[in-house]
Design a protein around this motif. Sequence first.
Motif, PDB file in Angstrom:
ATOM      1  N   SER A  93       0.840  -1.202   0.000  1.00 27.92           N
ATOM      2  CA  SER A  93       0.000   0.000   0.000  1.00 27.92           C
ATOM      3  C   SER A  93       0.869   1.244   0.000  1.00 27.92           C
ATOM      4  N   ARG A 115      -3.135   0.314 -11.411  1.00 24.50           N
ATOM      5  CA  ARG A 115      -4.108  -0.718 -11.053  1.00 24.50           C
ATOM      6  C   ARG A 115      -4.125  -1.836 -12.081  1.00 24.50           C
ATOM      7  N   GLU A 120      -1.485  -6.235  -7.067  1.00 25.28           N
ATOM      8  CA  GLU A 120      -1.152  -6.393  -5.650  1.00 25.28           C
ATOM      9  C   GLU A 120      -0.754  -5.077  -4.988  1.00 25.28           C
ATOM     10  N   THR A 122      -1.855  -1.246  -3.864  1.00 30.08           N
ATOM     11  CA  THR A 122      -2.971  -0.346  -3.575  1.00 30.08           C
ATOM     12  C   THR A 122      -2.417   1.053  -3.335  1.00 30.08           C
ATOM     13  N   SER A 124      -3.460   4.993  -2.497  1.00 34.16           N
ATOM     14  CA  SER A 124      -4.482   5.924  -2.023  1.00 34.16           C
ATOM     15  C   SER A 124      -4.009   7.348  -2.290  1.00 34.16           C
TER      16      SER A 124
END
Length: 299
Positions: A93, A115, A120, A122, A124
């Motif tokens: 992440s 994406r 795998e 992520t 934000s």
Amino acid sequence: MLNLERLRVLHAVATTGSVVGAARLLHVTTSAVSQQMARLEQETGTDLAERQGRGIRLTEAGTLLAGQAAELLEQAERIMATMAQHRGTVAGSLTIAAFPTAARALLPPALRALRSRYPELTVSAREQEPCEAVPAVRRGLLDLAVGEDWTDDPRSLPQGLDRRALLDDTYDAALPPEHRLVGRRALSLDDLADEDWITSRDGQLCHEWLVRSLGRARIAHTASEHATQMALVAAGLGVAIIPHLGREPITAPVRFVPVADAPRRRVFAVWRSASAARPAIGAVVDALVEACSAVQGRP
């Protein structure tokens, strides 16, 4: 030996200034933060924090240990990044922030590509001005940020950050469709000196540049979003300087004319040096570079 996770909690309290802020940063409850702080005090045999009103503040010992914790956590991050590089997998992440224009023009295509390529991973994203985002990267609140500065007024970065140039963003004059200067091939700031100006809010980069470069500028209206500025220009309420990144999508009938002495904005990505070896960091930066190439290819 001190527990690394408890040192991470102490660092989060020092960074955010509160138990609530630390809990939000670490995605745990405030009770969990308080418990870890209490156990760390037991391990060290000293008080690390004391109540101050409804919050807490670190004691002298707590501040000292928090500084040491920051160094240890940076070293741990560097080790984990090296191990991730060894595995060679783009996963996990990440958090990234970008100033409004870049958030609209660069983040959507970059995140879409990431994406598709790395299921795998992520990422934000959030919109945030560089004056807040860059320090947040240094403190570990963000993994990456997209920042900006002027070629004649470079932004100095805090120690411990790496930087990669993404693009040089040029500015044009935005004029109402019937403006007397619309037919010109190019303009200078002197040509626009007596105009009513529409620009960003006081304290933002473009506003500061306009006041610095054209001290007698008559600022009639301010707006943070370039779309709003262009709508005001289209209504015949003044002229503006608009960056190439801020011109799409153009919904208002505005005419653009190059300005010979307009500013040149440098857009860049920053991340912590300790995380530089992490494959995910390189993947995000590469996606941003690709998004910039697509923007520069637009008419």
